[in-house]
Design a protein around this motif. Structure first.
Motif, short mmCIF file in Angstrom:
data_model
loop_
_atom_site.label_atom_id
_atom_site.label_comp_id
_atom_site.label_asym_id
_atom_site.label_seq_id
_atom_site.Cartn_x
_atom_site.Cartn_y
_atom_site.Cartn_z
N ALA A 124 -40.38 9.90 78.77
CA ALA A 124 -39.69 11.09 79.28
C ALA A 124 -39.62 11.10 80.81
N LEU A 125 -40.65 10.58 81.47
CA LEU A 125 -40.62 10.58 82.93
C LEU A 125 -39.80 9.43 83.50
N GLY A 126 -39.40 8.48 82.62
CA GLY A 126 -38.49 7.42 83.07
C GLY A 126 -39.01 6.02 82.94
N ALA A 127 -40.17 5.81 82.30
CA ALA A 127 -40.70 4.45 82.15
C ALA A 127 -39.79 3.63 81.25
N THR A 128 -39.48 2.42 81.70
CA THR A 128 -38.65 1.50 80.92
C THR A 128 -39.44 0.33 80.37
N ARG A 129 -40.61 0.05 80.96
CA ARG A 129 -41.48 -1.05 80.52
C ARG A 129 -42.92 -0.55 80.44
N VAL A 130 -43.64 -1.02 79.44
CA VAL A 130 -45.08 -0.79 79.37
C VAL A 130 -45.74 -2.13 79.13
N SER A 131 -46.76 -2.43 79.91
CA SER A 131 -47.49 -3.69 79.81
C SER A 131 -48.92 -3.40 79.35
N PHE A 132 -49.24 -3.83 78.13
CA PHE A 132 -50.56 -3.57 77.57
C PHE A 132 -51.52 -4.71 77.91
N GLY A 133 -52.71 -4.35 78.39
CA GLY A 133 -53.73 -5.34 78.70
C GLY A 133 -54.47 -5.75 77.44
N MET A 134 -53.86 -6.62 76.64
CA MET A 134 -54.46 -7.09 75.40
C MET A 134 -55.62 -8.05 75.68
N GLN A 135 -55.40 -9.02 76.54
CA GLN A 135 -56.36 -10.03 77.01
C GLN A 135 -56.80 -10.99 75.91
N SER A 136 -57.32 -10.51 74.79
CA SER A 136 -57.80 -11.38 73.72
C SER A 136 -57.78 -10.60 72.41
N ALA A 137 -57.77 -11.36 71.30
CA ALA A 137 -57.88 -10.74 69.98
C ALA A 137 -59.25 -10.99 69.37
N VAL A 138 -60.18 -11.51 70.17
CA VAL A 138 -61.51 -11.88 69.68
C VAL A 138 -62.54 -10.91 70.24
N PRO A 139 -63.23 -10.15 69.39
CA PRO A 139 -64.14 -9.12 69.89
C PRO A 139 -65.18 -9.61 70.88
#
Length: 382
Positions: A124-139
Protein backbone atom coordinates in the motif's frame (compact mmCIF):
# COMPACT_ATOMS: atom_id res chain seq x y z
CA UNK A 1 24.21 15.58 -13.33
CA UNK A 2 23.39 14.06 -16.72
CA UNK A 3 19.67 14.46 -17.30
CA UNK A 4 19.56 10.80 -18.42
CA UNK A 5 21.43 9.45 -15.39
CA UNK A 6 19.51 7.53 -12.77
CA UNK A 7 19.47 8.56 -9.14
CA UNK A 8 18.53 6.47 -6.14
CA UNK A 9 17.94 6.87 -2.43
CA UNK A 10 19.09 4.24 0.03
CA UNK A 11 17.45 4.27 3.48
CA UNK A 12 19.27 2.44 6.26
CA UNK A 13 16.96 1.11 8.96
CA UNK A 14 19.37 0.15 11.77
CA UNK A 15 17.08 -2.01 13.92
CA UNK A 16 17.13 -5.79 14.38
CA UNK A 17 15.46 -8.22 16.76
CA UNK A 18 18.92 -9.70 17.36
CA UNK A 19 22.41 -8.99 16.05
CA UNK A 20 23.60 -11.74 13.71
CA UNK A 21 27.06 -13.08 14.47
CA UNK A 22 28.40 -12.41 10.95
CA UNK A 23 26.98 -8.90 10.50
CA UNK A 24 29.22 -5.81 10.51
CA UNK A 25 26.56 -3.28 9.48
CA UNK A 26 25.37 -0.45 11.73
CA UNK A 27 22.56 -2.15 13.62
CA UNK A 28 20.98 -1.99 17.07
CA UNK A 29 19.27 -4.79 18.95
CA UNK A 30 16.56 -3.78 21.46
CA UNK A 31 18.84 -3.95 24.51
CA UNK A 32 21.38 -1.63 22.87
CA UNK A 33 19.02 1.32 22.43
CA UNK A 34 18.60 4.23 24.81
CA UNK A 35 15.19 5.57 25.76
CA UNK A 36 15.49 8.35 23.16
CA UNK A 37 16.59 6.07 20.29
CA UNK A 38 13.11 5.04 19.25
CA UNK A 39 11.83 3.99 15.87
CA UNK A 40 9.81 7.19 15.68
CA UNK A 41 12.89 9.30 16.49
CA UNK A 42 14.83 7.52 13.72
CA UNK A 43 11.95 8.27 11.34
CA UNK A 44 11.98 11.98 12.18
CA UNK A 45 15.73 12.11 11.63
CA UNK A 46 15.51 10.19 8.34
CA UNK A 47 12.95 12.70 7.09
CA UNK A 48 15.24 15.53 8.19
CA UNK A 49 18.08 14.05 6.13
CA UNK A 50 15.79 13.81 3.10
CA UNK A 51 15.17 17.54 3.47
CA UNK A 52 18.93 18.13 3.65
CA UNK A 53 19.51 15.93 0.58
CA UNK A 54 16.89 17.75 -1.50
CA UNK A 55 18.43 21.09 -0.57
CA UNK A 56 21.98 19.98 -1.37
CA UNK A 57 20.95 18.40 -4.67
CA UNK A 58 19.01 21.40 -5.94
CA UNK A 59 20.74 23.59 -8.51
CA UNK A 60 22.15 27.04 -7.66
CA UNK A 61 19.49 28.74 -9.77
CA UNK A 62 16.59 26.83 -8.32
CA UNK A 63 16.83 23.72 -10.49
CA UNK A 64 15.02 20.80 -8.85
CA UNK A 65 16.94 17.84 -7.42
CA UNK A 66 17.29 14.77 -9.65
CA UNK A 67 14.37 12.46 -10.30
CA UNK A 68 14.40 9.42 -8.04
CA UNK A 69 14.37 6.14 -9.97
CA UNK A 70 14.69 3.81 -6.98
CA UNK A 71 14.33 3.75 -3.21
CA UNK A 72 15.87 0.91 -1.24
CA UNK A 73 15.07 0.24 2.42
CA UNK A 74 17.93 -1.85 3.81
CA UNK A 75 19.32 -2.62 7.20
CA UNK A 76 19.23 -3.87 9.73
CA UNK A 77 15.70 -5.13 9.33
CA UNK A 78 13.26 -2.62 7.81
CA UNK A 79 10.32 -4.84 8.75
CA UNK A 80 11.36 -4.62 12.41
CA UNK A 81 9.56 -1.28 12.55
CA UNK A 82 5.98 -0.27 11.82
CA UNK A 83 5.43 -0.04 8.03
CA UNK A 84 3.65 3.26 8.69
CA UNK A 85 7.03 4.74 9.63
CA UNK A 86 8.59 3.53 6.38
CA UNK A 87 5.62 5.12 4.63
CA UNK A 88 6.36 8.46 6.29
CA UNK A 89 9.93 8.31 4.96
CA UNK A 90 8.74 7.43 1.47
CA UNK A 91 6.17 10.23 1.58
CA UNK A 92 8.98 12.65 2.45
CA UNK A 93 10.91 11.48 -0.63
CA UNK A 94 7.84 12.11 -2.78
CA UNK A 95 7.31 15.52 -1.19
CA UNK A 96 10.86 16.73 -1.79
CA UNK A 97 11.80 14.95 -5.03
CA UNK A 98 10.28 14.20 -8.38
CA UNK A 99 9.76 10.43 -8.39
CA UNK A 100 9.74 8.36 -11.59
CA UNK A 101 6.38 6.86 -12.54
CA UNK A 102 7.97 3.41 -12.54
CA UNK A 103 10.03 3.95 -9.39
CA UNK A 104 11.37 0.74 -7.87
CA UNK A 105 10.83 0.55 -4.10
CA UNK A 106 12.66 -2.35 -2.44
CA UNK A 107 12.31 -3.48 1.17
CA UNK A 108 14.54 -6.02 2.88
CA UNK A 109 12.65 -8.31 5.25
CA UNK A 110 13.20 -11.19 7.62
CA UNK A 111 10.91 -14.17 7.02
CA UNK A 112 9.81 -14.10 10.66
CA UNK A 113 8.37 -11.30 12.75
CA UNK A 114 5.85 -10.34 10.07
CA UNK A 115 2.30 -9.58 11.15
CA UNK A 116 -0.62 -10.34 8.80
CA UNK A 117 -0.72 -6.63 7.96
CA UNK A 118 3.00 -6.08 7.28
CA UNK A 119 3.23 -7.07 3.61
CA UNK A 120 -0.13 -5.57 2.55
CA UNK A 121 0.95 -2.34 4.27
CA UNK A 122 4.26 -2.34 2.37
CA UNK A 123 2.43 -2.77 -0.93
CA UNK A 124 0.00 0.00 0.00
CA UNK A 125 2.84 2.43 0.68
CA UNK A 126 4.37 1.64 -2.72
CA UNK A 127 6.81 -1.26 -2.28
CA UNK A 128 7.42 -3.08 -5.56
CA UNK A 129 10.11 -5.54 -4.37
CA UNK A 130 10.63 -7.46 -1.15
CA UNK A 131 13.88 -9.29 -0.46
CA UNK A 132 13.68 -12.00 2.20
CA UNK A 133 16.82 -12.94 4.12
CA UNK A 134 16.43 -16.71 3.79
CA UNK A 135 20.21 -17.44 4.04
CA UNK A 136 19.81 -21.23 4.52
CA UNK A 137 17.21 -23.98 4.79
CA UNK A 138 19.24 -25.91 7.37
CA UNK A 139 18.39 -25.19 11.03
CA UNK A 140 21.90 -25.69 12.43
CA UNK A 141 23.33 -23.31 9.79
CA UNK A 142 20.74 -20.70 10.69
CA UNK A 143 21.60 -21.17 14.37
CA UNK A 144 25.30 -20.65 13.72
CA UNK A 145 24.47 -17.45 11.81
CA UNK A 146 22.29 -16.29 14.73
CA UNK A 147 19.26 -16.01 12.50
CA UNK A 148 15.94 -15.82 14.33
CA UNK A 149 13.74 -17.59 11.77
CA UNK A 150 13.20 -21.28 11.10
CA UNK A 151 13.13 -22.76 7.56
CA UNK A 152 9.34 -23.20 7.63
CA UNK A 153 8.81 -19.44 7.94
CA UNK A 154 10.27 -18.75 4.49
CA UNK A 155 7.54 -20.36 2.35
CA UNK A 156 4.92 -18.72 4.57
CA UNK A 157 6.53 -15.31 4.03
CA UNK A 158 6.81 -15.79 0.25
CA UNK A 159 3.18 -16.94 0.02
CA UNK A 160 2.10 -13.91 2.07
CA UNK A 161 4.07 -11.61 -0.24
CA UNK A 162 2.42 -13.11 -3.32
CA UNK A 163 -1.00 -12.82 -1.70
CA UNK A 164 -0.34 -9.17 -0.80
CA UNK A 165 0.55 -8.34 -4.40
CA UNK A 166 4.29 -7.81 -4.09
CA UNK A 167 5.49 -7.44 -7.67
CA UNK A 168 8.90 -9.07 -7.30
CA UNK A 169 10.12 -11.43 -4.58
CA UNK A 170 13.82 -12.01 -3.97
CA UNK A 171 15.58 -14.49 -1.71
CA UNK A 172 19.01 -13.82 -0.18
CA UNK A 173 21.25 -16.83 0.45
CA UNK A 174 24.60 -17.26 2.20
CA UNK A 175 26.96 -20.10 1.32
CA UNK A 176 30.09 -21.29 3.05
CA UNK A 177 29.03 -21.08 6.69
CA UNK A 178 31.63 -23.03 8.72
CA UNK A 179 30.49 -26.64 8.89
CA UNK A 180 28.03 -26.35 6.01
CA UNK A 181 28.19 -29.40 3.74
CA UNK A 182 27.46 -29.75 0.04
CA UNK A 183 24.30 -31.62 1.02
CA UNK A 184 23.27 -28.67 3.21
CA UNK A 185 23.79 -26.23 0.35
CA UNK A 186 21.91 -28.45 -2.10
CA UNK A 187 19.03 -28.63 0.39
CA UNK A 188 18.99 -24.83 0.61
CA UNK A 189 18.89 -24.51 -3.18
CA UNK A 190 16.07 -27.06 -3.40
CA UNK A 191 14.02 -25.10 -0.87
CA UNK A 192 14.72 -21.71 -2.45
CA UNK A 193 13.97 -22.72 -6.05
CA UNK A 194 10.82 -24.59 -5.02
CA UNK A 195 9.37 -21.23 -3.96
CA UNK A 196 9.78 -19.86 -7.50
CA UNK A 197 11.20 -16.45 -6.53
CA UNK A 198 11.74 -13.80 -9.15
CA UNK A 199 15.29 -13.06 -8.03
CA UNK A 200 18.13 -14.70 -6.11
CA UNK A 201 21.11 -13.11 -4.40
CA UNK A 202 23.81 -15.35 -2.98
CA UNK A 203 27.00 -14.39 -1.20
CA UNK A 204 29.86 -16.49 0.07
CA UNK A 205 30.19 -15.86 3.79
CA UNK A 206 32.89 -13.33 4.62
CA UNK A 207 34.42 -13.18 8.07
CA UNK A 208 34.15 -9.50 9.02
CA UNK A 209 36.55 -8.14 11.67
CA UNK A 210 34.87 -7.29 14.95
CA UNK A 211 31.99 -9.73 14.56
CA UNK A 212 31.18 -12.62 16.88
CA UNK A 213 31.81 -15.05 14.04
CA UNK A 214 35.29 -13.59 13.46
CA UNK A 215 36.10 -14.17 17.13
CA UNK A 216 35.03 -17.81 16.89
CA UNK A 217 37.14 -18.38 13.77
CA UNK A 218 40.12 -16.63 15.34
CA UNK A 219 40.00 -18.72 18.52
CA UNK A 220 39.68 -21.93 16.52
CA UNK A 221 36.19 -22.93 17.61
CA UNK A 222 35.06 -22.64 13.97
CA UNK A 223 37.03 -23.35 10.78
CA UNK A 224 37.78 -20.62 8.25
CA UNK A 225 35.61 -20.72 5.11
CA UNK A 226 37.27 -22.68 2.30
CA UNK A 227 37.83 -20.89 -1.06
CA UNK A 228 37.60 -24.23 -2.89
CA UNK A 229 34.29 -25.03 -1.24
CA UNK A 230 33.06 -21.51 -2.08
CA UNK A 231 33.82 -22.14 -5.77
CA UNK A 232 32.00 -25.49 -5.66
CA UNK A 233 28.97 -23.87 -4.01
CA UNK A 234 28.91 -21.13 -6.67
CA UNK A 235 29.06 -23.59 -9.57
CA UNK A 236 26.25 -25.66 -8.07
CA UNK A 237 24.09 -22.58 -7.53
CA UNK A 238 24.70 -21.27 -11.05
CA UNK A 239 23.84 -24.61 -12.64
CA UNK A 240 20.72 -25.06 -10.55
CA UNK A 241 19.57 -21.48 -11.12
CA UNK A 242 20.06 -21.77 -14.90
CA UNK A 243 18.13 -25.02 -14.85
CA UNK A 244 15.26 -23.23 -13.11
CA UNK A 245 15.14 -20.45 -15.73
CA UNK A 246 17.33 -17.81 -14.04
CA UNK A 247 20.13 -15.85 -15.67
CA UNK A 248 23.04 -14.27 -13.84
CA UNK A 249 23.37 -10.52 -14.36
CA UNK A 250 25.94 -9.74 -11.65
CA UNK A 251 28.41 -12.05 -9.95
CA UNK A 252 26.13 -12.69 -6.97
CA UNK A 253 22.72 -12.08 -8.51
CA UNK A 254 20.34 -14.04 -10.73
CA UNK A 255 16.96 -12.94 -12.13
CA UNK A 256 14.14 -14.81 -13.82
CA UNK A 257 13.62 -12.00 -16.37
CA UNK A 258 15.40 -8.69 -17.07
CA UNK A 259 12.48 -6.91 -15.39
CA UNK A 260 13.28 -8.79 -12.16
CA UNK A 261 16.82 -7.40 -11.87
CA UNK A 262 17.28 -5.05 -8.93
CA UNK A 263 17.46 -1.64 -10.60
CA UNK A 264 18.72 0.05 -7.45
CA UNK A 265 21.72 -2.26 -7.16
CA UNK A 266 22.40 -1.88 -10.88
CA UNK A 267 22.67 1.84 -10.21
CA UNK A 268 25.61 1.05 -7.90
CA UNK A 269 27.29 -1.28 -10.38
CA UNK A 270 26.86 1.22 -13.22
CA UNK A 271 28.66 3.83 -11.09
CA UNK A 272 25.65 6.14 -10.97
CA UNK A 273 24.57 8.40 -8.09
CA UNK A 274 22.68 7.84 -4.87
CA UNK A 275 22.17 9.43 -1.48
CA UNK A 276 22.28 7.20 1.60
CA UNK A 277 19.92 8.10 4.43
CA UNK A 278 20.60 6.91 7.98
CA UNK A 279 23.47 6.11 10.34
CA UNK A 280 26.45 4.57 8.56
CA UNK A 281 24.89 5.03 5.10
CA UNK A 282 27.18 5.81 2.16
CA UNK A 283 26.48 8.25 -0.68
CA UNK A 284 27.96 8.83 -4.13
CA UNK A 285 27.53 11.98 -6.19
CA UNK A 286 29.53 13.22 -9.17
CA UNK A 287 32.41 10.94 -8.25
CA UNK A 288 32.57 12.07 -4.63
CA UNK A 289 31.78 9.64 -1.83
CA UNK A 290 30.92 10.25 1.80
CA UNK A 291 29.63 8.20 4.70
CA UNK A 292 27.40 9.15 7.59
CA UNK A 293 28.18 8.95 11.30
CA UNK A 294 27.75 5.40 12.56
CA UNK A 295 26.04 6.38 15.79
CA UNK A 296 22.32 7.11 15.86
CA UNK A 297 22.81 10.14 18.11
CA UNK A 298 25.64 11.80 16.15
CA UNK A 299 23.77 11.27 12.90
CA UNK A 300 20.50 12.62 14.32
CA UNK A 301 22.12 15.74 15.79
CA UNK A 302 23.54 16.72 12.40
CA UNK A 303 20.46 16.11 10.27
CA UNK A 304 18.08 17.74 12.74
CA UNK A 305 20.36 20.80 12.62
CA UNK A 306 20.11 20.79 8.81
CA UNK A 307 23.67 19.54 8.20
CA UNK A 308 24.94 16.79 5.93
CA UNK A 309 25.81 14.10 8.53
CA UNK A 310 29.12 13.10 6.97
CA UNK A 311 31.75 11.44 9.14
CA UNK A 312 34.22 11.39 6.25
CA UNK A 313 34.50 11.75 2.48
CA UNK A 314 36.82 11.08 -0.42
CA UNK A 315 37.11 12.14 -4.04
CA UNK A 316 39.00 9.57 -6.12
CA UNK A 317 41.35 10.70 -8.88
CA UNK A 318 40.36 10.20 -12.50
CA UNK A 319 42.57 7.11 -12.69
CA UNK A 320 40.99 5.69 -9.54
CA UNK A 321 37.53 6.37 -10.95
CA UNK A 322 38.34 4.50 -14.15
CA UNK A 323 39.68 1.58 -12.16
CA UNK A 324 36.50 1.47 -10.07
CA UNK A 325 34.35 1.53 -13.20
CA UNK A 326 36.30 -1.45 -14.54
CA UNK A 327 35.98 -3.29 -11.21
CA UNK A 328 32.23 -2.72 -11.11
CA UNK A 329 31.56 -3.28 -14.80
CA UNK A 330 33.41 -6.56 -15.16
CA UNK A 331 31.15 -8.06 -12.45
CA UNK A 332 28.13 -7.61 -14.72
CA UNK A 333 26.98 -10.14 -17.33
CA UNK A 334 27.06 -7.31 -19.88
CA UNK A 335 30.77 -6.83 -19.16
CA UNK A 336 32.80 -3.81 -20.24
CA UNK A 337 33.55 -2.25 -23.64
CA UNK A 338 36.55 -3.80 -25.35
CA UNK A 339 38.02 -0.33 -25.80
CA UNK A 340 38.43 0.13 -22.07
CA UNK A 341 41.30 -2.32 -21.91
CA UNK A 342 44.66 -2.98 -23.57
CA UNK A 343 44.01 -5.61 -26.30
CA UNK A 344 46.94 -7.78 -25.24
CA UNK A 345 45.67 -8.28 -21.71
CA UNK A 346 42.21 -9.30 -22.96
CA UNK A 347 43.63 -11.72 -25.53
CA UNK A 348 45.63 -13.45 -22.81
CA UNK A 349 42.53 -13.82 -20.65
CA UNK A 350 40.51 -15.13 -23.61
CA UNK A 351 43.21 -17.69 -24.21
CA UNK A 352 43.02 -18.78 -20.59
CA UNK A 353 39.24 -19.18 -20.82
CA UNK A 354 38.51 -16.47 -18.25
CA UNK A 355 36.77 -13.93 -20.52
CA UNK A 356 35.06 -13.84 -23.91
CA UNK A 357 34.58 -11.17 -26.58
CA UNK A 358 30.83 -10.67 -27.08
CA UNK A 359 29.51 -7.91 -29.35
CA UNK A 360 32.46 -5.64 -28.69
CA UNK A 361 32.48 -6.24 -24.96
CA UNK A 362 34.64 -8.20 -22.54
CA UNK A 363 32.54 -10.58 -20.44
CA UNK A 364 33.47 -13.11 -17.78
CA UNK A 365 33.15 -16.84 -18.43
CA UNK A 366 32.10 -19.08 -15.53
CA UNK A 367 35.76 -19.80 -14.66
CA UNK A 368 36.36 -16.04 -14.90
CA UNK A 369 33.57 -15.38 -12.44
CA UNK A 370 35.23 -17.74 -9.98
CA UNK A 371 38.54 -15.91 -10.47
CA UNK A 372 37.24 -12.36 -10.87
CA UNK A 373 39.95 -10.87 -8.64
CA UNK A 374 42.63 -12.50 -10.78
CA UNK A 375 40.97 -11.19 -13.96
CA UNK A 376 40.99 -7.67 -12.53
CA UNK A 377 44.65 -7.88 -11.63
CA UNK A 378 45.52 -8.94 -15.19
CA UNK A 379 43.35 -6.43 -17.05
CA UNK A 380 45.10 -3.28 -18.19
CA UNK A 381 43.57 -0.01 -19.34
CA UNK A 382 43.79 0.78 -23.02
Amino acid sequence: MDAQARFGIYVHVPFCARRCGYCAFVTYAPGELTASQTHRAWTDSAIAEIVVAARELSGPSGEPPPTVSSVYFGGGTPTAIDPHLLGRVLDAVRDRFEVADDVEVSVEANPDGLTPDTLPALVALGATRVSFGMQSAVPRVLDLLDRTHDPESVPRAVAAARSAGVGSVSLDLISGTPGETTTDWSRTLDAALALRPDHLSSYSLGIEPGTKLATRVRNGSLPSPSPDEAADRYELLDARARGAGFSWYELSNWARTPADRCRHNLLYWHDEDWWGIGPGAHSHLHGQRWWNHDGLDAWSVDVLAGRVPAAGSEEPSEEERLTEQLMLGIRLAEGIPTGWTAPGSVDELVGDGLVDHVDGRVVLTLPGRLLCDLVLRRLRWG
